[in-house]
Design an enzyme around this catalytic site. Structure first.
Site, PDB file in Angstrom:
ATOM      1  CB  CYS A 142       0.613   4.268 -10.723  1.00  0.00           C
ATOM      2  SG  CYS A 142       2.237   4.662 -10.042  1.00  0.00           S
ATOM      3  CB  CYS A 162       0.917   6.035  -7.640  1.00  0.00           C
ATOM      4  SG  CYS A 162       1.734   6.806  -9.045  1.00  0.00           S
TER       5      CYS A 162
END
Length: 156
Positions: free
Chosen positions: A33, A30
């Protein structure tokens, strides 16, 4: 203070302890993230009195499913075992700092009294997996819930 990794084995014990617990739900693939990780780590270093933890959704699909995590990063904040905040999206450092400050100001005796009142009125429920709302017990998270549609589409 370094962040700790949460698993099905240590999740409940971590979130149910006294004090504030901030959880970052993330995955290695991600991009947002990875962008949020240094912000989160800096906050962890700045606030050693707070437990900062991470749940790798790839390694802990059972936890992610139990909490219906459908977008990452998702940030959760528990205090004294009560979920007070849950929102998807990477926060800038200033917003994360403001969130921590606001959660620290909350009168937890008032929150517990409100939960007890709701449970006595039959509106209470068991808190934990599947309890996917923030417990907005008359306190301000710094954003307005009025006019928002909080219904979720059925997951297939």
């Amino acid at each position: 203070m370094p962040t700790s990794a949460l698993t099905e084995d240590n999740f409940e014990a971590t979130v149910n302890k006294d004090g504030m617990v901030v959880i970052d739900w993330w995955a290695p693939w991600c991009g947002p993230c990875r962008t949020f990780a240094p912000v989160y780590d800096q906050a962890s270093d700045k606030h050693p009195e707070i437990t900062f933890a991470k749940v790798n959704t790839e390694e802990q699909p059972g936890l992610a499913g139990a909490f219906e995590i459908s977008a990452i990063p998702t940030l959760m904040v528990f205090r004294d075992g009560i979920l007070l905040f849950q929102e998807a999206g990477a926060l800038p450092a200033s917003a994360l700092e403001q969130l921590i400050t606001e959660v620290a100001k909350i009168d937890m005796a008032e929150v517990r009294a409100e939960i007890e009142r709701q449970e006595k009125e039959g509106g209470g429920h068991e808190h934990g997996p599947g309890c996917n709302h923030d417990h907005d017990h008359g306190h301000d998270h710094g954003h307005d819930h009025a006019g928002h549609d909080h219904e979720h589409e059925d997951k297939k």
